[in-house]
Scaffold this motif. Structure first.
Motif, mmCIF file in Angstrom:
data_model
loop_
_atom_site.group_PDB
_atom_site.id
_atom_site.type_symbol
_atom_site.label_atom_id
_atom_site.label_comp_id
_atom_site.label_asym_id
_atom_site.label_seq_id
_atom_site.Cartn_x
_atom_site.Cartn_y
_atom_site.Cartn_z
ATOM 1 N N GLU A 185 1.009 -1.223 0.049
ATOM 2 C CA GLU A 185 0.187 -0.015 0.182
ATOM 3 C C GLU A 185 1.039 1.345 0.041
ATOM 4 O O GLU A 185 1.899 1.245 0.792
ATOM 5 C CB GLU A 185 -0.899 0.026 1.318
ATOM 6 C CG GLU A 185 -1.813 -1.028 1.154
ATOM 7 C CD GLU A 185 -2.674 -1.099 2.489
ATOM 8 O OE1 GLU A 185 -3.730 -1.617 2.592
ATOM 9 O OE2 GLU A 185 -2.463 -0.178 3.477
ATOM 10 N N ARG A 186 0.571 2.236 -0.901
ATOM 11 C CA ARG A 186 1.272 3.432 -0.917
ATOM 12 C C ARG A 186 -0.085 4.559 -1.113
ATOM 13 O O ARG A 186 -0.559 4.531 -2.191
ATOM 14 C CB ARG A 186 2.361 3.607 -2.180
ATOM 15 C CG ARG A 186 3.451 2.328 -2.077
ATOM 16 C CD ARG A 186 4.143 2.628 -3.327
ATOM 17 N NE ARG A 186 5.246 1.399 -3.289
ATOM 18 C CZ ARG A 186 5.220 0.730 -4.018
ATOM 19 N NH1 ARG A 186 4.431 0.100 -4.975
ATOM 20 N NH2 ARG A 186 6.518 -0.367 -4.061
ATOM 21 N N GLY A 187 -0.201 5.172 0.180
ATOM 22 C CA GLY A 187 -1.122 6.303 -0.133
ATOM 23 C C GLY A 187 -0.981 7.446 0.594
ATOM 24 O O GLY A 187 0.164 7.777 1.329
ATOM 25 N N TRP A 188 -1.834 8.371 0.577
ATOM 26 C CA TRP A 188 -1.650 9.743 1.031
ATOM 27 C C TRP A 188 -3.009 10.182 1.816
ATOM 28 O O TRP A 188 -4.251 9.601 1.534
ATOM 29 C CB TRP A 188 -1.721 10.867 -0.256
ATOM 30 C CG TRP A 188 -0.567 10.790 -1.151
ATOM 31 C CD1 TRP A 188 -0.594 9.688 -2.356
ATOM 32 C CD2 TRP A 188 0.725 11.203 -1.005
ATOM 33 N NE1 TRP A 188 0.690 9.871 -2.580
ATOM 34 C CE2 TRP A 188 1.675 10.894 -1.914
ATOM 35 C CE3 TRP A 188 1.166 12.265 -0.173
ATOM 36 C CZ2 TRP A 188 2.756 11.366 -2.142
ATOM 37 C CZ3 TRP A 188 2.417 12.822 -0.135
ATOM 38 C CH2 TRP A 188 3.437 12.325 -1.267
ATOM 39 N N TYR A 189 -2.881 10.723 3.099
ATOM 40 C CA TYR A 189 -3.874 11.231 3.754
ATOM 41 C C TYR A 189 -4.008 12.493 3.956
ATOM 42 O O TYR A 189 -2.996 13.166 4.072
ATOM 43 C CB TYR A 189 -3.712 10.390 4.988
ATOM 44 C CG TYR A 189 -4.019 8.896 4.832
ATOM 45 C CD1 TYR A 189 -5.217 8.505 5.178
ATOM 46 C CD2 TYR A 189 -2.795 8.182 4.503
ATOM 47 C CE1 TYR A 189 -5.643 7.074 5.018
ATOM 48 C CE2 TYR A 189 -3.370 6.671 4.153
ATOM 49 C CZ TYR A 189 -4.667 6.310 4.580
ATOM 50 O OH TYR A 189 -4.690 4.710 4.078
ATOM 51 N N HIS A 190 -5.172 13.431 3.947
ATOM 52 C CA HIS A 190 -5.356 14.649 4.215
ATOM 53 C C HIS A 190 -4.842 15.139 5.635
ATOM 54 O O HIS A 190 -5.545 14.764 6.809
ATOM 55 C CB HIS A 190 -6.833 15.156 4.229
ATOM 56 C CG HIS A 190 -6.862 16.301 3.795
ATOM 57 N ND1 HIS A 190 -6.930 17.284 4.946
ATOM 58 C CD2 HIS A 190 -7.752 17.152 2.915
ATOM 59 C CE1 HIS A 190 -7.178 18.427 4.509
ATOM 60 N NE2 HIS A 190 -7.934 18.311 3.404
ATOM 61 N N ALA A 191 -3.570 15.777 5.750
ATOM 62 C CA ALA A 191 -3.021 16.141 6.981
ATOM 63 C C ALA A 191 -3.889 16.689 8.183
ATOM 64 O O ALA A 191 -3.581 16.335 9.188
ATOM 65 C CB ALA A 191 -1.713 16.808 6.883
ATOM 66 N N SER A 192 -4.468 17.615 7.811
ATOM 67 C CA SER A 192 -5.284 18.365 8.820
ATOM 68 C C SER A 192 -6.556 17.662 9.469
ATOM 69 O O SER A 192 -6.821 17.946 10.440
ATOM 70 C CB SER A 192 -5.928 19.849 8.050
ATOM 71 O OG SER A 192 -6.962 19.570 7.082
ATOM 72 N N ARG A 193 -7.120 16.731 8.607
ATOM 73 C CA ARG A 193 -8.154 15.721 9.163
ATOM 74 C C ARG A 193 -7.501 14.461 9.919
ATOM 75 O O ARG A 193 -8.357 14.057 10.503
ATOM 76 C CB ARG A 193 -9.108 15.305 7.945
ATOM 77 C CG ARG A 193 -9.469 16.469 7.272
ATOM 78 C CD ARG A 193 -10.595 16.225 5.992
ATOM 79 N NE ARG A 193 -11.291 17.159 5.503
ATOM 80 C CZ ARG A 193 -11.288 17.604 4.340
ATOM 81 N NH1 ARG A 193 -10.967 16.445 3.159
ATOM 82 N NH2 ARG A 193 -11.980 18.576 3.807
ATOM 83 N N VAL A 194 -6.320 14.358 9.661
ATOM 84 C CA VAL A 194 -5.694 13.307 10.850
ATOM 85 C C VAL A 194 -4.439 13.659 11.174
ATOM 86 O O VAL A 194 -3.281 13.110 11.215
ATOM 87 C CB VAL A 194 -5.566 11.960 9.855
ATOM 88 C CG1 VAL A 194 -6.940 11.129 9.374
ATOM 89 C CG2 VAL A 194 -4.704 12.280 8.475
ATOM 90 N N ALA A 195 -4.530 14.881 11.876
ATOM 91 C CA ALA A 195 -3.318 15.476 12.520
ATOM 92 C C ALA A 195 -2.633 14.481 13.510
ATOM 93 O O ALA A 195 -3.469 13.728 14.242
ATOM 94 C CB ALA A 195 -3.711 16.893 13.092
#
Length: 259
Positions: A149-159
């Motif tokens: 798995e190689r993914g990206w996550y919205h930083a402000s929503r999962v601080a």
């Protein structure tokens, strides 16, 4: 490999010998041999069926392509494990493997805060130059590597995401830590050949077949995740149920959403 050579013979005729041998081996694999069983060497099969080793190699190669056999370098050729269905709905890898009676484990390959590529910025609704968390993990079941798995996550929503135990179910932790329960996803599926790095992680040969899933997931319309997963093609298949459109409702009756 219990083959009745009296009942199964390769003979001269309109059907090529490699095709005859392929069907003999297929019947034996599907009817007698459990997953992981070794098959005789090319030399043994050539002698048993009085054919050339080139004929044997062609028959075995076709069965490898079909996923019935798998080659292990330096060890031989074995019957393949039965492919697991990748159902199209929102479920974590951890929950999916446990549901199948398998023990899931996860190896964290890295998590960093970086500027994503443009397609991910768009998918996550981020402005140009904004950072997101980039997560890379290797997923196993009963010790067998199945997916990268190689993914990206919205930083402000999962601080603070790097502080989570990312070797455990991420979906469970998103729910417990942030109250995020992903309720919608858009998923794209394609086939790809394994590059050297992905092949190394999955313990397969470079160029082996992979199923690739890119999933953009959200909660209440707010995107959180842009994840791409590379699954071993010798362990997985995709099954979908497709029904004819209902002309009265105007809705297609395709079942499922994402993994």
């Amino acid at each position: 490999m219990g083959i009745d050579t009296g009942a199964d013979r390769v003979a001269d005729g309109p059907t090529p010998k490699h095709a005859q041998l392929r069907e003999i081996l297929r019947r034996t694999i599907e009817g007698e041999l459990p997953p992981g069983s070794p098959i005789p060497s090319e030399r043994e099969l050539a002698e048993r069926y009085d054919v050339s080793r080139l004929t044997v190699r062609s028959a075995i190669g076709k069965l490898v392509d079909e996923g019935l056999l798998t080659r292990a370098r330096g060890k031989g050729t074995f019957t393949a494990t039965k492919r697991m269905d990748l159902q199209l709905y929102l479920m974590s890898f951890t929950d999916d493997m446990r549901r199948r009676g398998l023990m899931p484990t996860t190896e964290l390959l890295g998590i960093t805060r970086e500027i994503p590529p443009t397609p991910t910025l768009s998918a996550l609704g981020l402005p140009e130059g904004e950072c997101a968390y980039r997560l890379r993990r290797l997923r196993r079941a009963d010790g067998v590597p199945l997916a990268v798995e190689r993914g990206w996550y919205h930083a402000s929503r999962v601080a603070g995401m790097p502080e989570l135990d990312l070797t455990q179910s991420l979906y469970a932790q998103l729910a417990a830590t942030y109250g995020i329960r992903l309720d919608h996803a858009r998923q794209t599926v394609w086939a790809e050949s394994a590059d050297a790095e992905t092949a190394r992680l999955l313990g397969i040969r470079t160029g082996s077949s992979l199923l690739v899933f890119r999933r953009v997931s959200s909660m209440r319309g707010e995107p959180v995740e842009d994840m791409t997963s590379w699954y071993r093609g010798d362990h997985y298949q995709v099954t979908m149920q497709l029904d004819r459109n209902d002309p009265d409702s105007g809705r297609p009756a395709q079942h499922g959403g994402t993994r």
